[in-house]
Motif scaffolding. Structure first.
Motif, PDB file in Angstrom:
ATOM      1  N   LYS A  66     -11.240  12.472  41.080  1.00  0.00           N
ATOM      2  CA  LYS A  66     -10.916  12.906  42.450  1.00  0.00           C
ATOM      3  C   LYS A  66     -11.610  12.033  43.491  1.00  0.00           C
ATOM      4  N   ASP A  67     -12.729  11.439  43.110  1.00  0.00           N
ATOM      5  CA  ASP A  67     -13.485  10.585  44.028  1.00  0.00           C
ATOM      6  C   ASP A  67     -14.123   9.465  43.204  1.00  0.00           C
ATOM      7  N   LYS A  68     -13.534   8.284  43.267  1.00  0.00           N
ATOM      8  CA  LYS A  68     -13.997   7.164  42.438  1.00  0.00           C
ATOM      9  C   LYS A  68     -15.436   6.782  42.758  1.00  0.00           C
ATOM     10  N   GLU A  69     -15.784   6.797  44.039  1.00  0.00           N
ATOM     11  CA  GLU A  69     -17.142   6.443  44.438  1.00  0.00           C
ATOM     12  C   GLU A  69     -18.165   7.401  43.837  1.00  0.00           C
ATOM     13  N   LEU A  70     -17.850   8.689  43.857  1.00  0.00           N
ATOM     14  CA  LEU A  70     -18.731   9.709  43.270  1.00  0.00           C
ATOM     15  C   LEU A  70     -18.834   9.528  41.758  1.00  0.00           C
ATOM     16  N   PHE A  71     -17.709   9.273  41.124  1.00  0.00           N
ATOM     17  CA  PHE A  71     -17.661   9.054  39.673  1.00  0.00           C
ATOM     18  C   PHE A  71     -18.612   7.935  39.270  1.00  0.00           C
ATOM     19  N   PHE A  72     -18.500   6.786  39.921  1.00  0.00           N
ATOM     20  CA  PHE A  72     -19.332   5.650  39.542  1.00  0.00           C
ATOM     21  C   PHE A  72     -20.787   5.816  39.982  1.00  0.00           C
ATOM     22  N   LYS A  73     -21.016   6.606  41.021  1.00  0.00           N
ATOM     23  CA  LYS A  73     -22.393   6.895  41.434  1.00  0.00           C
ATOM     24  C   LYS A  73     -23.109   7.683  40.325  1.00  0.00           C
ATOM     25  N   ILE A  74     -22.401   8.657  39.760  1.00  0.00           N
ATOM     26  CA  ILE A  74     -22.967   9.458  38.671  1.00  0.00           C
ATOM     27  C   ILE A  74     -23.155   8.610  37.415  1.00  0.00           C
ATOM     28  N   VAL A  75     -22.179   7.765  37.133  1.00  0.00           N
ATOM     29  CA  VAL A  75     -22.267   6.879  35.962  1.00  0.00           C
ATOM     30  C   VAL A  75     -23.483   5.959  36.085  1.00  0.00           C
ATOM     31  N   ARG A  76     -23.609   5.276  37.218  1.00  0.00           N
ATOM     32  CA  ARG A  76     -24.713   4.326  37.402  1.00  0.00           C
ATOM     33  C   ARG A  76     -26.071   5.017  37.294  1.00  0.00           C
ATOM     34  N   GLN A  77     -26.194   6.176  37.937  1.00  0.00           N
ATOM     35  CA  GLN A  77     -27.482   6.883  37.919  1.00  0.00           C
ATOM     36  C   GLN A  77     -27.804   7.393  36.516  1.00  0.00           C
ATOM     37  N   SER A  78     -26.770   7.777  35.772  1.00  0.00           N
ATOM     38  CA  SER A  78     -26.975   8.264  34.401  1.00  0.00           C
ATOM     39  C   SER A  78     -27.599   7.190  33.518  1.00  0.00           C
ATOM     40  N   PHE A  79     -27.205   5.940  33.743  1.00  0.00           N
ATOM     41  CA  PHE A  79     -27.760   4.859  32.927  1.00  0.00           C
ATOM     42  C   PHE A  79     -29.026   4.262  33.541  1.00  0.00           C
ATOM     43  N   ASN A  80     -29.197   4.413  34.856  1.00  0.00           N
ATOM     44  CA  ASN A  80     -30.465   4.022  35.476  1.00  0.00           C
ATOM     45  C   ASN A  80     -31.586   4.956  35.009  1.00  0.00           C
TER      46      ASN A  80
ATOM     47  N   VAL B 204     -30.484  13.838  36.327  1.00  0.00           N
ATOM     48  CA  VAL B 204     -29.698  12.767  36.952  1.00  0.00           C
ATOM     49  C   VAL B 204     -28.978  13.291  38.188  1.00  0.00           C
ATOM     50  N   VAL B 205     -28.249  14.394  38.011  1.00  0.00           N
ATOM     51  CA  VAL B 205     -27.478  14.964  39.125  1.00  0.00           C
ATOM     52  C   VAL B 205     -28.421  15.458  40.227  1.00  0.00           C
ATOM     53  N   LYS B 206     -29.540  16.048  39.829  1.00  0.00           N
ATOM     54  CA  LYS B 206     -30.516  16.537  40.805  1.00  0.00           C
ATOM     55  C   LYS B 206     -31.044  15.392  41.662  1.00  0.00           C
ATOM     56  N   SER B 207     -31.269  14.225  41.025  1.00  0.00           N
ATOM     57  CA  SER B 207     -31.825  13.072  41.750  1.00  0.00           C
ATOM     58  C   SER B 207     -30.870  12.525  42.803  1.00  0.00           C
ATOM     59  N   LEU B 208     -29.585  12.822  42.656  1.00  0.00           N
ATOM     60  CA  LEU B 208     -28.585  12.334  43.611  1.00  0.00           C
ATOM     61  C   LEU B 208     -28.419  13.271  44.815  1.00  0.00           C
ATOM     62  N   ASN B 209     -29.100  14.419  44.751  1.00  0.00           N
ATOM     63  CA  ASN B 209     -29.029  15.402  45.852  1.00  0.00           C
ATOM     64  C   ASN B 209     -27.593  15.799  46.194  1.00  0.00           C
ATOM     65  N   LEU B 210     -26.804  16.001  45.163  1.00  0.00           N
ATOM     66  CA  LEU B 210     -25.406  16.364  45.375  1.00  0.00           C
ATOM     67  C   LEU B 210     -25.202  17.871  45.425  1.00  0.00           C
ATOM     68  N   LEU B 211     -26.047  18.601  44.693  1.00  0.00           N
ATOM     69  CA  LEU B 211     -25.857  20.044  44.561  1.00  0.00           C
ATOM     70  C   LEU B 211     -27.155  20.798  44.804  1.00  0.00           C
ATOM     71  N   VAL B 212     -27.043  21.991  45.331  1.00  0.00           N
ATOM     72  CA  VAL B 212     -28.201  22.893  45.352  1.00  0.00           C
ATOM     73  C   VAL B 212     -28.332  23.461  43.940  1.00  0.00           C
ATOM     74  N   ASP B 213     -29.539  23.903  43.588  1.00  0.00           N
ATOM     75  CA  ASP B 213     -29.807  24.361  42.218  1.00  0.00           C
ATOM     76  C   ASP B 213     -28.851  25.461  41.760  1.00  0.00           C
ATOM     77  N   SER B 214     -28.463  26.312  42.671  1.00  0.00           N
ATOM     78  CA  SER B 214     -27.600  27.438  42.292  1.00  0.00           C
ATOM     79  C   SER B 214     -26.217  26.985  41.825  1.00  0.00           C
ATOM     80  N   ASN B 215     -25.814  25.795  42.231  1.00  0.00           N
ATOM     81  CA  ASN B 215     -24.494  25.286  41.821  1.00  0.00           C
ATOM     82  C   ASN B 215     -24.546  24.340  40.617  1.00  0.00           C
TER      83      ASN B 215
ATOM     84  N   ILE C  95     -17.006  21.411  43.967  1.00  0.00           N
ATOM     85  CA  ILE C  95     -18.043  22.299  44.503  1.00  0.00           C
ATOM     86  C   ILE C  95     -18.513  21.830  45.877  1.00  0.00           C
ATOM     87  N   ILE C  96     -18.644  20.517  46.055  1.00  0.00           N
ATOM     88  CA  ILE C  96     -19.212  20.031  47.327  1.00  0.00           C
ATOM     89  C   ILE C  96     -18.167  19.812  48.423  1.00  0.00           C
TER      90      ILE C  96
END
Length: 280
Positions: free
Chosen positions: A210-224, A233-244, A278-279
């Motif tokens: 649904k969002d190519k930029e988001l997809f590759f951001k998650i991919v890159r951070q997962s391997f970083n 990994v997802v927490k470090s990107l500040n994409l979601l609050v803990d409840s989500n 979610i976001i």
């Protein structure tokens, strides 16, 4: 028509290799033949060659292609190429850095575009990433690159070679390793083995996101953060609050304790799409 002999040409023009340009010229005719054959070049094809050297591969391509456009950075090679390939009307040379060339300008209205090259090692990954990310209109890349990079490109989840480059290439292309090439096939000899690999561009990306930029951001951070869990990994990107956080992983059917290196392309897509919903 005889093949150009790389050793003879280097001697004829007293050419001095520039180490910083990663110049390793192919001298093995069997490898040359395998590159040309696996690229399946025909008279319908417009071929872009990056780093033609003294033109050994270029000449073979010119005899099969509609046109060959060679991009060469080293000014010392330009007169050699022009002189040795002067008899070919379908030859074009561009004296530029391939990382700064506007390939769309070169391609123009051409319908069948193929990249065939013995890529200089130091630009291998940047060139591949650029050609894929900037969505140039090509059918395939048949390239000789260092073995380590080819293995990363062709890697599957759960191995140390699998990384963001694997995901990027496989998102856009089918991959096929053609053959391994030993250092003795070049002058000067590199310190590592090479591999000829073919990348065939898919009609559409392998997975729907649904969002190519988001997809590759998650991919890159997962391997970083390779040794960290996906939750971190997802927490470090500040994409979601803990409840989500749990909701995103539950919706994508992925255990948040897994590591990124275990995810397939489809699972990366599922996770990024779940987070996107979610976001937004």
């Amino acid at each position: 028509m005889e093949k150009l002999n790389t050793k003879d040409l280097v001697k004829k023009y007293n050419f001095k290799f520039t180490k910083s340009l990663g110049q390793n010229f192919l001298i093995d005719d069997t490898v040359l033949d395998d590159i040309v054959e696996s690229a399946e070049v025909s008279k319908e094809d417009f071929v872009i060659e990056i780093g033609p050297g003294v033109g050994t591969l270029t000449k073979e391509l010119l005899m099969k292609a509609k046109k060959v456009c060679a991009v060469e950075l080293d000014s010392e090679l330009i007169p050699i190429l022009k002189n040795e390939l002067a008899s070919f009307e379908n030859f074009q040379i561009i004296h530029k850095d391939a990382l700064k060339v506007d390939f769309n300008e070169i391609i123009g209205d051409e319908k069948s575009v193929k990249v065939v090259a013995n890529l200089p090692y130091y630009v291998t990954t940047p060139i591949i990433v650029r050609i894929l990310n900037e969505n140039y209109k090509f059918k395939s890349l048949t390239i000789m690159i260092q073995k380590e990079v080819a293995e990363r490109i062709d890697a599957e989840p759960n191995c140390k070679e699998y990384g963001s480059l694997s995901v990027l290439v496989q998102y856009y292309c089918d991959t096929k390793i053609i053959r391994t090439v030993s250092p003795s096939s070049f002058i000067p000899q590199p310190k590592v083995d090479s591999i000829v690999i073919r990348l065939d561009k898919l009609n559409k990306p392998r997975v729907d996101v649904k969002d190519k930029e988001l997809f590759f951001k998650i991919v890159r951070q997962s391997f970083n953060m390779r040794r960290k869990t996906l939750r971190n990994v997802v927490k470090s990107l500040n994409l979601l609050v803990d409840s989500n956080m749990e909701k995103a992983f539950n919706n994508s059917n992925i255990d948040l304790k897994r590591r990124g290196e275990t995810l397939s392309l489809q699972e990366f897509a599922n996770l990024s799409n779940s987070i996107y919903e979610i976001i937004n």
